[in-house]
Motif scaffolding. Structure first.
Motif, PDB file in Angstrom:
ATOM      1  N   LEU A 150       0.666  -1.166  -0.147  1.00 62.88           N
ATOM      2  CA  LEU A 150       0.041   0.100  -0.061  1.00 62.88           C
ATOM      3  C   LEU A 150       0.939   1.101  -0.083  1.00 62.88           C
ATOM      4  O   LEU A 150       1.963   1.427   0.898  1.00 62.88           O
ATOM      5  N   SER A 151       0.705   2.383  -0.873  1.00 68.15           N
ATOM      6  CA  SER A 151       1.356   3.473  -0.664  1.00 68.15           C
ATOM      7  C   SER A 151       0.184   4.569  -0.326  1.00 68.15           C
ATOM      8  O   SER A 151      -0.880   4.737  -0.946  1.00 68.15           O
ATOM      9  N   VAL A 152       0.767   5.263   0.577  1.00 69.80           N
ATOM     10  CA  VAL A 152       0.000   6.405   1.181  1.00 69.80           C
ATOM     11  C   VAL A 152       0.639   7.807   0.893  1.00 69.80           C
ATOM     12  O   VAL A 152       1.801   7.748   0.953  1.00 69.80           O
ATOM     13  N   VAL A 153      -0.027   8.482  -0.187  1.00 76.91           N
ATOM     14  CA  VAL A 153       0.636   9.590  -0.404  1.00 76.91           C
ATOM     15  C   VAL A 153       0.080  10.861   0.215  1.00 76.91           C
ATOM     16  O   VAL A 153      -1.195  11.101   0.374  1.00 76.91           O
ATOM     17  N   VAL A 154       0.747  11.713   0.948  1.00 80.00           N
ATOM     18  CA  VAL A 154       0.578  12.744   2.043  1.00 80.00           C
ATOM     19  C   VAL A 154       0.997  14.103   1.601  1.00 80.00           C
ATOM     20  O   VAL A 154       2.324  14.410   1.608  1.00 80.00           O
ATOM     21  N   PRO A 155       0.213  15.005   0.832  1.00 79.56           N
ATOM     22  CA  PRO A 155       1.064  16.388   0.868  1.00 79.56           C
ATOM     23  C   PRO A 155       1.134  17.072   1.858  1.00 79.56           C
ATOM     24  O   PRO A 155       0.110  16.898   2.792  1.00 79.56           O
ATOM     25  N   VAL A 156       2.070  17.927   2.105  1.00 83.53           N
ATOM     26  CA  VAL A 156       2.319  18.684   3.165  1.00 83.53           C
ATOM     27  C   VAL A 156       3.152  19.895   3.044  1.00 83.53           C
ATOM     28  O   VAL A 156       3.554  20.032   1.952  1.00 83.53           O
ATOM     29  N   PHE A 157       2.422  20.940   3.624  1.00 81.05           N
ATOM     30  CA  PHE A 157       2.739  22.390   3.216  1.00 81.05           C
ATOM     31  C   PHE A 157       2.998  23.089   4.736  1.00 81.05           C
ATOM     32  O   PHE A 157       1.907  23.263   5.346  1.00 81.05           O
ATOM     33  N   ASN A 158       4.046  23.509   5.275  1.00 80.90           N
ATOM     34  CA  ASN A 158       4.236  23.996   6.581  1.00 80.90           C
ATOM     35  C   ASN A 158       3.448  23.358   7.686  1.00 80.90           C
ATOM     36  O   ASN A 158       2.656  23.907   8.536  1.00 80.90           O
ATOM     37  N   GLU A 159       3.836  22.185   7.668  1.00 81.07           N
ATOM     38  CA  GLU A 159       3.187  21.117   8.595  1.00 81.07           C
ATOM     39  C   GLU A 159       4.210  20.663   9.761  1.00 81.07           C
ATOM     40  O   GLU A 159       3.869  19.913  10.476  1.00 81.07           O
ATOM     41  N   GLY A 160       5.180  21.501   9.866  1.00 82.13           N
ATOM     42  CA  GLY A 160       6.200  21.024  11.008  1.00 82.13           C
ATOM     43  C   GLY A 160       5.845  20.930  12.102  1.00 82.13           C
ATOM     44  O   GLY A 160       6.122  19.930  13.181  1.00 82.13           O
ATOM     45  N   ALA A 161       4.938  21.751  12.654  1.00 79.94           N
ATOM     46  CA  ALA A 161       4.226  21.573  13.901  1.00 79.94           C
ATOM     47  C   ALA A 161       3.839  20.248  14.446  1.00 79.94           C
ATOM     48  O   ALA A 161       3.565  19.931  15.588  1.00 79.94           O
ATOM     49  N   GLY A 162       3.053  19.771  13.381  1.00 83.70           N
ATOM     50  CA  GLY A 162       2.179  18.859  13.872  1.00 83.70           C
ATOM     51  C   GLY A 162       2.708  17.445  13.144  1.00 83.70           C
ATOM     52  O   GLY A 162       1.788  16.347  13.387  1.00 83.70           O
ATOM     53  N   LEU A 163       3.598  17.545  12.284  1.00 85.08           N
ATOM     54  CA  LEU A 163       3.893  16.315  11.219  1.00 85.08           C
ATOM     55  C   LEU A 163       4.444  14.946  12.161  1.00 85.08           C
ATOM     56  O   LEU A 163       3.946  14.112  11.604  1.00 85.08           O
ATOM     57  N   ARG A 164       5.137  15.368  13.143  1.00 86.15           N
ATOM     58  CA  ARG A 164       5.573  14.051  13.890  1.00 86.15           C
ATOM     59  C   ARG A 164       4.289  13.318  14.437  1.00 86.15           C
ATOM     60  O   ARG A 164       4.311  11.928  14.375  1.00 86.15           O
ATOM     61  N   ALA A 165       3.275  14.054  15.015  1.00 84.16           N
ATOM     62  CA  ALA A 165       2.306  13.511  15.594  1.00 84.16           C
ATOM     63  C   ALA A 165       1.638  12.661  14.460  1.00 84.16           C
ATOM     64  O   ALA A 165       0.845  11.486  14.683  1.00 84.16           O
ATOM     65  N   PHE A 166       1.198  13.611  13.486  1.00 83.13           N
ATOM     66  CA  PHE A 166       0.336  12.776  12.388  1.00 83.13           C
ATOM     67  C   PHE A 166       1.062  11.624  12.107  1.00 83.13           C
ATOM     68  O   PHE A 166       0.386  10.714  11.676  1.00 83.13           O
ATOM     69  N   HIS A 167       2.311  11.687  11.617  1.00 80.69           N
ATOM     70  CA  HIS A 167       2.966  10.522  11.183  1.00 80.69           C
ATOM     71  C   HIS A 167       2.826   9.284  12.429  1.00 80.69           C
ATOM     72  O   HIS A 167       2.508   8.182  11.888  1.00 80.69           O
ATOM     73  N   ALA A 168       3.095   9.664  13.502  1.00 81.83           N
ATOM     74  CA  ALA A 168       3.076   8.498  14.477  1.00 81.83           C
ATOM     75  C   ALA A 168       1.545   7.795  14.411  1.00 81.83           C
ATOM     76  O   ALA A 168       1.155   6.597  14.563  1.00 81.83           O
ATOM     77  N   SER A 169       0.380   8.833  14.471  1.00 86.50           N
ATOM     78  CA  SER A 169      -0.949   8.400  14.370  1.00 86.50           C
ATOM     79  C   SER A 169      -1.205   7.282  13.082  1.00 86.50           C
ATOM     80  O   SER A 169      -1.872   6.353  13.145  1.00 86.50           O
ATOM     81  N   LEU A 170      -0.564   8.067  11.876  1.00 90.12           N
ATOM     82  CA  LEU A 170      -0.718   7.061  10.661  1.00 90.12           C
ATOM     83  C   LEU A 170      -0.113   5.656  10.908  1.00 90.12           C
ATOM     84  O   LEU A 170      -0.761   4.932  10.384  1.00 90.12           O
ATOM     85  N   VAL A 171       0.897   5.681  11.242  1.00 89.16           N
ATOM     86  CA  VAL A 171       1.621   4.516  11.408  1.00 89.16           C
ATOM     87  C   VAL A 171       0.972   3.475  12.185  1.00 89.16           C
ATOM     88  O   VAL A 171       0.951   2.315  12.016  1.00 89.16           O
ATOM     89  N   THR A 172       0.482   3.905  13.154  1.00 88.95           N
ATOM     90  CA  THR A 172      -0.195   3.307  14.320  1.00 88.95           C
ATOM     91  C   THR A 172      -1.205   2.483  13.435  1.00 88.95           C
ATOM     92  O   THR A 172      -1.665   1.245  13.726  1.00 88.95           O
ATOM     93  N   VAL A 173      -2.221   3.371  12.843  1.00 85.48           N
ATOM     94  CA  VAL A 173      -3.282   2.873  11.997  1.00 85.48           C
ATOM     95  C   VAL A 173      -2.945   1.742  10.800  1.00 85.48           C
ATOM     96  O   VAL A 173      -3.344   0.682  10.681  1.00 85.48           O
ATOM     97  N   LEU A 174      -1.699   2.136  10.044  1.00 83.34           N
ATOM     98  CA  LEU A 174      -1.222   1.349   8.900  1.00 83.34           C
ATOM     99  C   LEU A 174      -0.789   0.175   9.612  1.00 83.34           C
ATOM    100  O   LEU A 174      -1.131  -1.150   8.990  1.00 83.34           O
ATOM    101  N   ASP A 175      -0.223  -0.083  10.666  1.00 81.94           N
ATOM    102  CA  ASP A 175       0.381  -1.199  11.291  1.00 81.94           C
ATOM    103  C   ASP A 175      -0.923  -2.015  11.976  1.00 81.94           C
ATOM    104  O   ASP A 175      -0.561  -3.523  11.822  1.00 81.94           O
ATOM    105  N   SER A 176      -2.071  -1.510  12.222  1.00 81.41           N
ATOM    106  CA  SER A 176      -2.857  -2.376  12.453  1.00 81.41           C
ATOM    107  C   SER A 176      -3.945  -3.130  11.362  1.00 81.41           C
ATOM    108  O   SER A 176      -4.707  -3.989  11.469  1.00 81.41           O
TER     109      SER A 176
END
Length: 69
Positions: free
Chosen positions: A9-35
């Protein structure tokens, strides 16, 4: 009979000035993908010209995980 091949599965995520929340978003996304994903997956971030620390964070995420592109 050969086993069915696991799909990637490929998940494509466009980002623009998302530094403040990017790590939290990525952690949540990986949790869902892993499950829910059986097999391999990749997360392809597309940095649309951010002027904050988004690119630096993406580099750090990619260095920690081969699934991040």
């Amino acid at each position: 009979m050969p086993k069915a091949q696991e799909r990637t599965l490929s998940v494509v995520v466009p980002v623009f000035n998302e530094g403040a929340g990017l790590r939290a978003f990525h952690a949540s996304l990986v949790t869902v993908l892993d499950s829910v994903v059986k097999g391999e997956y990749e997360v392809v971030y597309c940095n649309d010209g951010s002027t904050d620390d988004t690119f630096t964070i993406l580099e750090q995420l990619a260095a920690k995980s081969p699934a991040v592109r």
